[in-house]
Design a protein around this motif. Sequence first.
Motif, PDB file in Angstrom:
ATOM      1  N   GLY A 100       7.546   1.941  -4.666  1.00 54.39           N
ATOM      2  CA  GLY A 100       6.929   2.479  -3.460  1.00 54.39           C
ATOM      3  C   GLY A 100       6.187   3.778  -3.660  1.00 54.39           C
ATOM      4  O   GLY A 100       5.767   4.426  -2.717  1.00 54.39           O
ATOM      5  N   HIS A 101       6.005   4.179  -4.892  1.00 53.72           N
ATOM      6  CA  HIS A 101       5.362   5.450  -5.185  1.00 53.72           C
ATOM      7  C   HIS A 101       4.044   5.183  -5.895  1.00 53.72           C
ATOM      8  O   HIS A 101       4.021   4.586  -6.957  1.00 53.72           O
ATOM      9  N   LEU A 102       2.954   5.635  -5.291  1.00 50.62           N
ATOM     10  CA  LEU A 102       1.642   5.347  -5.849  1.00 50.62           C
ATOM     11  C   LEU A 102       1.360   6.193  -7.084  1.00 50.62           C
ATOM     12  O   LEU A 102       0.602   5.795  -7.961  1.00 50.62           O
TER      13      LEU A 102
ATOM     14  N   LEU B  62      -0.680   5.338   1.534  1.00 50.94           N
ATOM     15  CA  LEU B  62      -1.430   4.290   0.823  1.00 50.94           C
ATOM     16  C   LEU B  62      -0.461   3.272   0.218  1.00 50.94           C
ATOM     17  O   LEU B  62      -0.732   2.068   0.227  1.00 50.94           O
ATOM     18  N   GLY B  63       0.678   3.767  -0.296  1.00 54.23           N
ATOM     19  CA  GLY B  63       1.693   2.854  -0.832  1.00 54.23           C
ATOM     20  C   GLY B  63       2.198   1.888   0.242  1.00 54.23           C
ATOM     21  O   GLY B  63       2.398   0.699  -0.013  1.00 54.23           O
ATOM     22  N   ILE B  66      -0.394  -0.751   0.808  1.00 56.56           N
ATOM     23  CA  ILE B  66      -0.382  -1.735  -0.292  1.00 56.56           C
ATOM     24  C   ILE B  66       0.741  -2.751  -0.062  1.00 56.56           C
ATOM     25  O   ILE B  66       0.549  -3.961  -0.215  1.00 56.56           O
ATOM     26  N   ARG B  67       1.915  -2.270   0.329  1.00 60.60           N
ATOM     27  CA  ARG B  67       3.041  -3.183   0.596  1.00 60.60           C
ATOM     28  C   ARG B  67       2.707  -4.146   1.734  1.00 60.60           C
ATOM     29  O   ARG B  67       3.023  -5.335   1.664  1.00 60.60           O
ATOM     30  N   LEU B  95      -8.699   1.774  -4.263  1.00 57.48           N
ATOM     31  CA  LEU B  95      -8.050   0.819  -3.352  1.00 57.48           C
ATOM     32  C   LEU B  95      -9.017   0.197  -2.349  1.00 57.48           C
ATOM     33  O   LEU B  95      -8.609  -0.610  -1.513  1.00 57.48           O
TER      34      LEU B  95
END
Lengths: 135, 106
Positions: A100-102, B62-63, B66-67, B95
Motif C-alpha cells: 500500500g505504499h507507493l 495515489l496508492g 491504484i488499489r 500513473l
Amino acid sequence: MTRTPPLPAIRLTMPAGLAHLSLVRACLRDTATFPSEDAESRLLLAVTEVMVNAIEASNGDRADQSDRAEIVVTIEGSPPEHVEIRDFGGAWTPSVSKPGHLGAGLVIAEALVPLAMTTSAEGTIVRLGIEATLR
Amino acid sequence: MKHEFDANVTPVTDHGATVVVRGDFDAACVARFDERVGVLAGTQHAVSVDLCGCTIIDSAALGALIRLADSCRSTKFETVVAKPFQIELLRITGLDDFLSMRVRDD
C-alpha cells in the motif's frame, strides 16, 4: 525610521502521527499568501509528502504510534521562506516497498519544490525552499 | 470547509458509478476512502473517480486509487482531473495511463 524586526520562526513540535498533517497545512495556509490555488496545492503537497516520510521514519516498522516519537516543523520567514521538517528516526535510507505504499513521496516533493536533505544517525532534516512558489 | 476531505460514491446504475472526492486527500484520509469505495470492489460497471475538487492528492492517496483501479480491473475505470497540479502529479508518477486520466476543462 524604525524597521519592523523580523518575526521569529514558528516551531511546531508534535507527535509523529498522521493526524497532525492538517495542523501544519492550516498553519501554512494561515501565515502564507499564495499567488494561486494551484501554487498552494503544490507547496502543501510537497510539505505533506515530506512530513509523511518523517512520520514513517520516526515510527520505523511500527504502525502510526504517535505517542512514541516526535517531529519538528519550523516555518521561517515572514512571509514564509523555508519550511524545515525534522525527525529523530535515525539515518534516512531509501524506502523499501511496503504494502500500500507507493514510495514516491520524495520524488513528488522534489518535483514540486526545491529541497535539501541532511541525514545523520540522529535523524533527518528536510528543508523546503518555498519563497519562489509564493512569489 | 474547502479543504476538508470527503468522498461520495453515487449509487451504482447500469451506467456505472462515480466517486467524487474533495478536499485534502492525504495519508490520514486513505482508510476513510477505502471504506467508502469498498462497495465498488469487483463491480462489473464503469467507475469514474472525480478528483477535480481535491486540493491535495498525496502518494498514499495515489496508492488508494491504484488499489481501487485494480479492484475494478474487469470494467472501465477512469480518473477525472482539472487542476494543473493534479495533471502534473499523475504525469510525474507515471500513473496517467494506469489510472486512465481524463482532463476536464473547467
